[in-house]
Motif scaffolding. Structure first.
Motif, short mmCIF file in Angstrom:
data_model
loop_
_atom_site.label_atom_id
_atom_site.label_comp_id
_atom_site.label_asym_id
_atom_site.label_seq_id
_atom_site.Cartn_x
_atom_site.Cartn_y
_atom_site.Cartn_z
N GLY A 3 1.05 -1.33 -0.03
CA GLY A 3 0.08 -0.21 0.28
C GLY A 3 0.97 1.11 0.05
N ILE A 4 2.20 1.94 -0.62
CA ILE A 4 2.40 2.66 -0.34
C ILE A 4 2.24 2.78 -2.00
CG2 ILE A 4 5.43 3.22 -0.42
CD1 ILE A 4 6.13 0.94 1.10
N THR A 5 2.22 4.62 -2.03
CA THR A 5 2.53 5.22 -3.40
C THR A 5 3.12 6.68 -2.68
OG1 THR A 5 -0.30 4.85 -3.41
CG2 THR A 5 0.49 6.45 -5.08
N GLN A 6 3.71 6.57 -4.30
CA GLN A 6 4.91 7.60 -4.32
C GLN A 6 4.18 8.67 -5.58
OE1 GLN A 6 8.73 5.16 -3.93
NE2 GLN A 6 9.39 7.38 -4.04
N SER A 7 4.30 10.13 -5.06
CA SER A 7 3.91 11.04 -6.26
C SER A 7 5.09 12.09 -6.19
CB SER A 7 2.54 11.60 -5.96
OG SER A 7 2.05 12.23 -4.28
N HIS A 24 2.70 7.94 0.57
CA HIS A 24 1.49 7.79 1.29
C HIS A 24 1.58 6.30 1.47
CE1 HIS A 24 -2.52 8.07 2.65
NE2 HIS A 24 -3.19 7.01 1.68
N GLN A 25 1.12 6.06 2.71
CA GLN A 25 0.79 4.36 2.88
C GLN A 25 -0.93 4.68 3.60
OE1 GLN A 25 2.05 3.09 6.47
NE2 GLN A 25 3.48 4.06 7.40
N THR A 71 0.48 9.64 10.31
CA THR A 71 0.99 8.37 9.96
C THR A 71 1.45 8.33 8.51
OG1 THR A 71 -0.24 7.58 12.50
CG2 THR A 71 1.01 6.46 10.64
N GLU A 72 0.24 8.24 7.26
CA GLU A 72 0.44 8.20 6.52
C GLU A 72 1.48 8.79 5.04
OE1 GLU A 72 -2.44 9.07 8.08
OE2 GLU A 72 -3.85 9.82 7.13
N ASP A 73 1.83 9.88 6.13
CA ASP A 73 2.23 10.51 4.56
C ASP A 73 3.66 10.56 5.18
OD1 ASP A 73 -1.10 11.85 3.98
OD2 ASP A 73 0.08 10.72 2.64
N PHE A 74 4.57 10.80 4.29
CA PHE A 74 5.75 11.53 4.63
C PHE A 74 6.90 12.11 3.19
CE2 PHE A 74 9.95 11.83 6.97
CZ PHE A 74 10.70 10.26 6.29
N LEU A 75 6.55 13.02 3.74
CA LEU A 75 7.21 14.58 2.25
C LEU A 75 8.52 14.66 2.42
CD1 LEU A 75 3.95 16.74 2.62
CD2 LEU A 75 4.12 15.00 1.52
#
Lengths: 112, 114
Positions: A3-7, A24-25, A71-75
């Motif tokens: 469930g990892i999405t990079q944008s 985003h996870q 928790t779900e986002d790491f920028l």
């Protein structure tokens, strides 16, 4: 894919401009990482996070900053992009030593 | 600090031949070892891992690796490779108490030729 999405997946930017990459996870894992991959260097750790608002530097952190307000986002932010930051950037999460890490699909960043 | 050395940057082999990709790590009281594979334009996929116990670990796609504490090595092997095994392979280490951070080797490009 854990469930990892990079944008974005691809980005071309000019030298001196700010750039933010998002990871985003969907699994609410505590540990998240940003790596960069360059030919002949393998993957090198830029920054990591061990919880909301808890981050620390990796081995190649100069020129980069990170934030984790949820928790779900790491920028990952490049405050002023340079050509040396042209690379493929991978986000990863870890669920513990026994599992290792799961990686996103990567973001190819070109700084011109 | 942990370090990982992959001794070969490129390994060309013929299809159906055996292959060994070499990896050495710096000594640590407790270390976990991993091999990842990266196919072109994709992310990294875990092949296998060593945590403790049996020194021979088996992974996906017919790969196996042997942990050798005295030689601080974790070499990856496959008895018979296929064209589809062409990819870059990364050895990685995780030390206890490191916030689960992985230290990677520089990678080995395995090219399987017909």
């Amino acid at each position: 894919d854990a469930g990892i999405t990079q944008s974005p997946r691809h980005k071309v930017t000019e030298t001196g401009t700010p750039v933010t990459l998002r990871c985003h996870q969907t699994e609410n894992h505590r540990y998240m990482y940003w790596y960069r991959q360059d030919p002949g260097h393998g993957l090198r750790l830029i920054h990591y996070s061990y919880g909301v608002k808890d981050t620390d530097k990796g081995e190649v952190s100069d020129g980069y900053s990170v934030s984790r307000s949820k928790t779900e986002d790491f920028l990952l932010t490049l405050e002023s992009a340079t050509s040396s930051q042209t690379s493929v950037y991978f986000c990863a999460i870890s669920v513990g030593a026994g599992v290792g890490a799961f990686f996103g699909q990567g973001t190819r960043l070109t700084v011109v | 600090a942990q370090s990982v050395t992959q001794l070969d940057s490129q390994v060309p082999v013929f299809e159906e031949a055996p292959v060994e990709l070499r990896c050495n790590y710096s000594s640590s009281v407790s270390v976990y070892l991993f091999w990842y594979v990266q196919y072109p334009n994709q992310g990294l996929q875990l092949l296998l891992k060593y945590l403790s116990g049996s020194t021979l670990v088996k992974g996906i796609n017919g790969f196996e690796a042997e942990f050798n504490k005295s030689q601080t090595s974790f070499h990856l092997r496959k008895p018979s490779v296929h064209i589809s095994d062409t990819a870059e392979y990364f050895c990685a280490a995780m030390s206890g108490g490191s916030n689960y951070k992985l230290t990677f080797g520089k990678g080995t490009l395995l090219t399987v030729n017909p």
